[in-house]
Design a protein around this motif. Structure first.
Motif, PDB file in Angstrom:
ATOM      1  N   GLU A   1      21.570  40.526  23.251  1.00  0.00           N
ATOM      2  CA  GLU A   1      20.699  40.637  22.087  1.00  0.00           C
ATOM      3  C   GLU A   1      21.447  40.809  20.771  1.00  0.00           C
ATOM      4  O   GLU A   1      20.833  40.917  19.706  1.00  0.00           O
ATOM      5  CB  GLU A   1      19.706  41.792  22.264  1.00  0.00           C
ATOM      6  N   ILE A   2      22.784  40.891  20.819  1.00  0.00           N
ATOM      7  CA  ILE A   2      23.595  40.973  19.610  1.00  0.00           C
ATOM      8  C   ILE A   2      24.713  39.948  19.701  1.00  0.00           C
ATOM      9  O   ILE A   2      24.990  39.389  20.779  1.00  0.00           O
ATOM     10  CB  ILE A   2      24.186  42.387  19.424  1.00  0.00           C
TER      11      ILE A   2
ATOM     12  N   ASP B   1      27.603  40.611  13.711  1.00  0.00           N
ATOM     13  CA  ASP B   1      26.445  41.410  13.321  1.00  0.00           C
ATOM     14  C   ASP B   1      26.924  42.708  12.672  1.00  0.00           C
ATOM     15  O   ASP B   1      27.794  43.400  13.211  1.00  0.00           O
ATOM     16  CB  ASP B   1      25.572  41.745  14.535  1.00  0.00           C
TER      17      ASP B   1
ATOM     18  N   GLU C   1      21.659  53.654  20.178  1.00  0.00           N
ATOM     19  CA  GLU C   1      20.791  52.710  19.478  1.00  0.00           C
ATOM     20  C   GLU C   1      21.474  52.252  18.192  1.00  0.00           C
ATOM     21  O   GLU C   1      21.903  53.078  17.378  1.00  0.00           O
ATOM     22  CB  GLU C   1      19.441  53.346  19.147  1.00  0.00           C
TER      23      GLU C   1
ATOM     24  N   THR D   1      21.189  49.827  14.696  1.00  0.00           N
ATOM     25  CA  THR D   1      20.402  49.007  13.778  1.00  0.00           C
ATOM     26  C   THR D   1      21.360  48.003  13.159  1.00  0.00           C
ATOM     27  O   THR D   1      22.353  48.396  12.533  1.00  0.00           O
ATOM     28  CB  THR D   1      19.753  49.854  12.676  1.00  0.00           C
TER      29      THR D   1
ATOM     30  N   GLU E   1      22.222  43.991  11.243  1.00  0.00           N
ATOM     31  CA  GLU E   1      21.760  42.842  10.466  1.00  0.00           C
ATOM     32  C   GLU E   1      22.405  41.594  11.028  1.00  0.00           C
ATOM     33  O   GLU E   1      23.631  41.524  11.179  1.00  0.00           O
ATOM     34  CB  GLU E   1      22.114  42.977   8.989  1.00  0.00           C
ATOM     35  N   ARG E   2      21.597  40.599  11.373  1.00  0.00           N
ATOM     36  CA  ARG E   2      22.088  39.363  11.958  1.00  0.00           C
ATOM     37  C   ARG E   2      22.605  38.433  10.874  1.00  0.00           C
ATOM     38  O   ARG E   2      22.464  38.673   9.677  1.00  0.00           O
ATOM     39  CB  ARG E   2      20.958  38.663  12.733  1.00  0.00           C
TER      40      ARG E   2
ATOM     41  N   SER F   1      18.197  38.908   9.055  1.00  0.00           N
ATOM     42  CA  SER F   1      17.180  39.732   9.704  1.00  0.00           C
ATOM     43  C   SER F   1      17.809  40.988  10.303  1.00  0.00           C
ATOM     44  O   SER F   1      19.000  41.029  10.598  1.00  0.00           O
ATOM     45  CB  SER F   1      16.487  38.935  10.812  1.00  0.00           C
ATOM     46  N   THR F   2      17.004  42.040  10.456  1.00  0.00           N
ATOM     47  CA  THR F   2      17.488  43.281  11.056  1.00  0.00           C
ATOM     48  C   THR F   2      16.746  43.551  12.359  1.00  0.00           C
ATOM     49  O   THR F   2      15.609  43.118  12.535  1.00  0.00           O
ATOM     50  CB  THR F   2      17.289  44.474  10.108  1.00  0.00           C
ATOM     51  N   LYS F   3      17.396  44.285  13.254  1.00  0.00           N
ATOM     52  CA  LYS F   3      16.760  44.664  14.512  1.00  0.00           C
ATOM     53  C   LYS F   3      17.445  45.886  15.082  1.00  0.00           C
ATOM     54  O   LYS F   3      18.592  46.213  14.725  1.00  0.00           O
ATOM     55  CB  LYS F   3      16.791  43.512  15.512  1.00  0.00           C
ATOM     56  N   LYS F   4      16.737  46.578  15.951  1.00  0.00           N
ATOM     57  CA  LYS F   4      17.292  47.719  16.665  1.00  0.00           C
ATOM     58  C   LYS F   4      17.555  47.314  18.112  1.00  0.00           C
ATOM     59  O   LYS F   4      16.707  46.658  18.727  1.00  0.00           O
ATOM     60  CB  LYS F   4      16.339  48.913  16.633  1.00  0.00           C
ATOM     61  N   VAL F   5      18.720  47.710  18.606  1.00  0.00           N
ATOM     62  CA  VAL F   5      19.053  47.420  20.000  1.00  0.00           C
ATOM     63  C   VAL F   5      19.593  48.695  20.651  1.00  0.00           C
ATOM     64  O   VAL F   5      20.256  49.506  20.006  1.00  0.00           O
ATOM     65  CB  VAL F   5      20.098  46.287  20.128  1.00  0.00           C
TER      66      VAL F   5
END
Length: 769
Positions: free
Chosen positions: A481-482, A486, A533, A535, A537-538, A542-546
């Motif tokens: 997912e990353i 990133d 966890e 946080t 930025e791709r 876009s940003t996401k938490k993994v």
């Protein structure tokens, strides 16, 4: 009473109690002064007063006992009295008096009229010896009959098949009593879990918390039996010389939260009789004696004794300079008190003069053992204060870089005594010690706690690029997912800048580049199988938490290629006529077997972005004349506080003769902030003799042999014990090796999987005429 009033009163009482509990425990100003004075006097007597009596005490326990005794001194007169009661039995010639008083010293107290046949005894420290017999540092009490330290040990053991213990927690417990003197000698319990293919699982031998107490005390070790364990091995050993008795040995396994005893052979040592040659327990004891003892036992009628007699010799001087005969020095202990003591004494056939009576010495030794706690734990306030005392003194008298790092070490002492005094557990105190060592600004500086199990990581590696913390590589194929490149904004909902700031105070570093090298470990570490966890930025903004699971320990990450960049094989033809050699991995044997090809190549790239694999002899193929390493300075010390230090010893320099075949092509060395110590010795020679072009980022700026020591409570401290300067005599510490060509990683390069350092090396080789 009205029910509402009752409830209200109870509420107020509870709030009051909670408020009281919330108040931090703060020492009085008077207590801190008392602790400071004791700390300073402790270092002066331990390392510089040469009396025989001072060699007979357990200095760790003495520090704990001393902190207790001086705490409640209400004024300088009472402090003076308490300090004299503590130290006079071990330093009979010591004087403590009000600061500013003029004291007449009667030389006859320590120097009789007739000195014929007497020996002059004094301390010499080449660096300082702290118990590691394989280290280069030495300490000698000259002209005394001293014990010769060694690293041998005698052990008893039992071996168990793990059976239904696989996957469970186990622990061993035993009562142990030791009769040992000197930092090299100690008792230990040990527990090991063996895995298939000669690999080792859990292992603990109490190396960071050795047994030295001369009282029967229960000790324990606990660990986990791996699911694939092949055997469990445990026992007790004596390291060095002296005597260790063991009794009431027990093994337990955890069953539904409770500990259940597991049967072992002869746990009480009652089956053998004194004089029996074949013990029920297995043993390994060349030059050691294993025997059943009826004279000493914790319970029952017998115990097992492991012993080895000391190998003694007359201690010769280790360098030429020495203090004067019965030379006195004076040192301030506080704004109120001063101490004076001799740094050399005469000795007759009964020891150093003046002699302390045996009864005067027996009483404090008994008090030390009975009042300092067994075993020592940093959950105890006085143990924490003692640890600050012990560590602070080692650095105060022997750390070689205070003139460079500019830390006000005297001002550090009261601050960290106050921190240690506060109510905390041994885990919190670990961080206090880490903060203390960080004040050294020493890239080798660190504190390791044997109960700290937070050394697991998710399968990613971070790097710094364009001022951002980014994911550099993904080692775990399950993480999808990353992606490399990133940017990390938060870790566990804490902004990355705040996370870095909070962690940096625990990291000892001489340069910013080494700080980030350590942060690469610190930012993501935690307990095994816990989650972190991020946080991010791709690349598309876009940003996401993994959430990532921490599956690998540090060793596992290293073995799986702990590099921020994907490197070629250890030795590889990376382009026509250009050969790559990874000095972090390639053995000298592998290099030698490829030397003909390397010598004839158009260009060679030696990758030193890390730590060499004992292969620095490669430099001998780059020179036609002998070459030497930088200057390794070990200070010769005979006086405290780094004052009036004796000449500097530089005998540790490498001398390297040329070796054929000579490498003919263009030579490049790649470095970055991960290159520390041994790596900097190697690249420093390259810099000084211009053996190749250096490309990358500055190195860590820390060199010189580490001189580790243990603190009571299970802490191991590392630090640099020598001063290394460059070939031209300029400082290396805090500077490092500056590349000829600086290269910065970019986020774009990381996303594209490129090694920009290696690309620049190839470009330089191809453009060379």
């Amino acid at each position: 009473m009205n029910r509402r009033i009752c409830v209200a009163v109870l509420f107020i009482i509870n709030c009051f109690i909670s408020a009281c509990h919330a108040q931090p425990v703060v020492p009085t100003e008077r207590s801190i002064k008392n602790f400071e004075a004791f700390t300073k006097l402790y270092g002066y007597i331990k390392y510089f007063h040469p009396s025989d009596e001072a060699q007979l005490i357990d200095w760790d326990r003495f520090a704990v006992y001393g902190m207790k005794k001086v705490e409640q001194s209400e004024n300088s007169a009472q402090l003076q009295k308490n300090l004299l009661e503590l130290f006079l039995p071990i330093a009979p010639s010591l004087k403590i008096y009000a600061k500013g008083d003029l004291i007449d010293f009667d030389v006859s107290d320590v120097s009789p009229k007739d000195t014929a046949g007497l020996r002059k005894v004094y301390w010499q420290h080449n660096g300082v010896y702290l118990g590691n017999v394989n280290n280069v540092y030495q300490s000698a009490r000259v002209n005394t009959v001293s014990e010769k330290p060694d690293n041998s040990f005698g052990s008893i053991s039992q071996v168990l098949s793990p059976g239904d213990l696989k996957g469970k927690k186990i622990k061993i417990k035993a009562f142990v009593k030791a009769e040992v003197i000197g930092v090299s000698n100690s008792g230990h319990l040990w527990l090991r879990v063996d895995l298939p293919n000669n690999k080792m699982g859990f292992f603990d031998n109490m190396d960071s918390r050795p047994i030295k107490a001369n009282t029967w005390t229960e000790y324990e070790i606990s660990g986990e039996v791996a699911p694939d364990a092949e055997r469990i091995v445990f026992g007790c050993f004596l390291s060095g010389r002296g005597k260790v008795w063991v009794d009431e040995f027990r093994l337990f396994s955890e069953e539904n939260g409770d500990w259940k005893e597991v049967s072992i052979k002869d746990p009480d040592f009652e089956k053998n009789k004194p004089g029996d040659k074949q013990l029920v327990w297995g043993s390994s004891y060349e030059n050691y004696t294993m025997e059943i003892s009826e004279a000493e036992k914790y319970k029952g009628s017998r115990s097992l004794l492991i012993s080895r007699s000391p190998e003694v010799k007359m201690q010769e001087k280790i360098f030429d300079r020495e203090p004067g005969i019965c030379e006195w020095i004076s040192k301030d202990l506080s704004s109120e008190l001063t101490c004076s003591f001799p740094v050399s004494l005469y000795a007759d056939e009964n020891g150093t003069l003046p002699h302390s009576s045996k009864t005067k010495l027996d009483e404090p030794i008994q008090n030390i053992n009975s009042n300092s706690g067994s075993p020592l734990s940093a959950n105890d306030k006085y143990l924490r204060l003692a640890d600050i005392c012990i560590a602070w003194n080692i650095f105060q008298h022997f750390y070689p870089y205070f003139d460079i790092v500019k830390t006000d070490w005297l001002a550090v002492l009261p601050d960290y005594l106050a921190k240690a005094y506060k109510d905390m557990d041994e885990y919190e105190f670990h961080n206090v010690l880490r903060e203390l060592v960080a004040q050294l600004k020493d890239g080798h500086g660190g504190v390791y706690f044997d109960k700290d199990n937070k050394y697991s990581y998710p399968g990613i590696i971070l790097d710094e690029a364009e001022g951002k913390i980014v994911i550099a590589r993904i080692l775990d194929s399950n993480i999808t997912e990353i992606a490399p490149g990133d940017e990390i904004y938060e870790i566990d909902n804490v902004p990355i800048e705040e996370k870095i700031e909070s962690l940096s105070r625990f990291i000892s570093y001489a340069t910013p580049q080494w700080k980030f090298s350590r942060l690469n470990f610190e930012l993501l570490r935690g307990s095994k199988d816990s989650e972190v966890e991020l946080t991010i930025e791709r690349s598309d903004g876009s940003t996401k938490k993994v959430s990532l699971k921490r599956r690998s320990d540090a060793l596992g990450q290293t073995s799986r290629d702990w590099y921020a960049e994907k490197r070629p094989r250890d030795i590889e033809d990376i382009k026509d006529g250009i050969i790559y050699v990874n000095l972090d991995k390639a053995s000298i044997g592998l290099i030698d077997s490829n030397m003909t090809k390397i010598a004839e190549a158009k260009g060679v790239v030696f990758d030193l972005r890390g730590y060499p694999n004992s292969n620095h002899d490669i430099l001998r193929h780059l020179t036609d004349t002998p070459i030497r390493s930088a200057y390794f300075h070990i200070t010769d010390v005979i006086y405290p506080d780094r004052n009036n230090s004796a000449e500097i010893d530089t005998s540790s320099r490498w001398l390297m003769e040329p070796l054929l075949p000579r490498i003919k092509g263009k030579v490049i060395f790649l470095v970055n902030g991960n290159a520390i110590s041994y790596a900097e010795s190697v690249i420093g020679i390259v810099e000084a003799y211009k053996l190749g072009t250096i490309i990358g980022q500055p190195t860590a700026g820390t060199n010189g042999n580490v001189n580790p020591f243990n603190l009571p409570g299970g802490y191991n401290v590392t630090w640099t014990g020598m001063n290394v300067v460059k070939h031209d005599g300029s400082p290396h510490h805090g500077i490092g090796i500056i590349p000829d060509i600086l290269v910065n990683r970019t986020v774009k390069g990381i996303r594209e999987g490129r090694d920009e350092y290696l690309e620049k090396a190839i470009e330089v080789i191809e453009s060379a005429k």
